[in-house]
Design an enzyme around this catalytic site. Structure first.
Site, PDB file in Angstrom:
ATOM      1  CE  LYS A 222      -0.101   5.873   0.982  1.00  0.00           C
ATOM      2  NZ  LYS A 222      -0.759   6.193   2.260  1.00  0.00           N
TER       3      LYS A 222
ATOM      4  CG  HIS B  86      -1.637   1.291   1.493  1.00  0.00           C
ATOM      5  ND1 HIS B  86      -2.838   1.512   0.374  1.00  0.00           N
ATOM      6  CD2 HIS B  86      -1.809   2.194   2.336  1.00  0.00           C
ATOM      7  CE1 HIS B  86      -3.254   2.732   0.662  1.00  0.00           C
ATOM      8  NE2 HIS B  86      -2.995   3.016   1.998  1.00  0.00           N
TER       9      HIS B  86
ATOM     10  NE  ARG C 164      16.807  20.368  14.100  1.00  0.00           N
ATOM     11  CZ  ARG C 164      16.775  21.349  14.783  1.00  0.00           C
ATOM     12  NH1 ARG C 164      16.810  21.071  16.115  1.00  0.00           N
ATOM     13  NH2 ARG C 164      16.908  22.435  14.356  1.00  0.00           N
TER      14      ARG C 164
ATOM     15  CG  ASP D  98      -4.612   2.654  -3.037  1.00  0.00           C
ATOM     16  OD1 ASP D  98      -4.685   3.020  -1.972  1.00  0.00           O
ATOM     17  OD2 ASP D  98      -5.493   1.561  -3.341  1.00  0.00           O
TER      18      ASP D  98
END
Length: 321
Positions: A160, A139, A244, A178
């Site tokens: 997405k 998915h 980061r 999908d």
């Protein structure tokens, strides 16, 4: 176990059926390897793998012709008694009546091809490697950005498809939305594509189903792409500490293959399409040997070393005075 029917291979290569036609219907090929049984015809069966497609080429055929009729029959009988899936004669070689009767009696499909042996084996391996490759469905969304296949993962509703739509609008290509079908090739690479029923389609909540090919043109879509990098989208968690610096190496495993991955927190105001674009460029730079995070670490390391040297010089001068 993945398999391909022998009937499909016969149709794909337009093979001639010399014998064993009744055994073809339910015959399945499970091995992606193709074998030339020269040693077996000569009597050596150590490490023989009967599950492989067997191809007789120029050398094997020449050896068989040098044998007496009795020796040839005995050699072929032993080979075809090993439950081989089929035996293909390359270069338009024609079997004699004894060869055909033997194959028929042992229920071994005896086939013929006009192709040269090396070309036939190459094409057979190509189709077997594709059809028998390990595969799974995810998915996810798959897009091509600057030539890099980017697999976007995340929970339903995280954004997405919207990110993929913006990426396509910026000139890149959609492979699947999908649901992504992924298969692992023999060299370890992962190839993703969309199921036929949803190819070129994308679902946007509030708009419904969109046909990307019809809206943005044929250059906005691609049938399949290798997966080079995985981007995981997740809702921003104030309690979680995110990387980061970019020094942490994250991977995501698919079908036993470890793929470089990064996690991107999602919150209002972040342009995810731009972030995905930059991630693709940064990934390519890393493949070429340049890592901005490591470069910064080196600079900071050198700066710290210089500072120590300056402090030592200052202490020495003060002691001299």
């Amino acid at each position: 176990m993945e398999a391909i029917s022998l009937k499909k291979i016969i149709e794909e290569f337009d093979l001639k059926i010399w014998a064993g036609e009744k055994a073809i219907e339910n015959k399945q090929i499970h091995s992606l390897e193709v074998m030339r049984p020269g040693l077996q015809i000569a009597g050596h069966y150590a490490h023989f793998v009967p599950e492989r497609v067997q191809v007789i080429g120029n050398m094997e055929w020449a050896f068989l012709q040098k044998l007496s009729a009795k020796e040839r029959y005995k050699a072929l009988e032993k080979l075809m008694s090993c439950s081989i899936p089929c035996l293909i004669l390359a270069r338009s070689y024609k079997p004699d009546s004894d060869f055909i009767e033997l194959a028929e009696s042992l229920k071994v499909p005896l086939l013929g091809s006009d192709l040269a042996t090396s070309l036939l084996i190459s094409k057979l391996f190509e189709i077997l490697a594709d059809k028998l490759a390990p595969r799974t469905s995810l998915h996810a969304v798959l897009v091509e950005v600057y030539g890099e296949g980017i697999l976007i993962l995340g929970d339903s509703g995280v954004g997405k498809s919207e990110t993929a739509l913006e990426i396509v609008k910026r000139g890149h290509r959609l492979i699947a939305d999908d649901l992504v079908e992924v298969r692992r090739l023999a060299d370890g690479s992962l190839i993703g594509r969309a199921p036929d029923v949803i190819r070129h389609l994308i679902e946007i909540r509030g708009l419904g189903i969109l046909d990307i090919k019809e809206i943005y043109g044929v250059s906005s879509v691609k049938p399949e792409e290798q997966i080079h990098c995985v981007i995981k989208l997740e809702l921003w968690d104030e309690e979680k500490e995110y990387d980061r610096s970019g020094l942490e190496e994250e991977v995501h495993e698919i079908l036993g293959v470890k793929v470089p991955a990064i996690t991107i927190p999602v919150r209002p105001g972040r342009n995810l399409a731009v972030i995905v674009e930059v991630a693709a460029i940064n990934f390519r730079q890393k493949k070429m040997g340049y890592n901005a995070a490591l470069e910064l670490a080196k600079r900071l390391s050198l700066t710290g070393r210089d500072q120590v040297v300056l402090e030592a010089k200052s202490d020495y001068q003060n002691e001299g005075q």
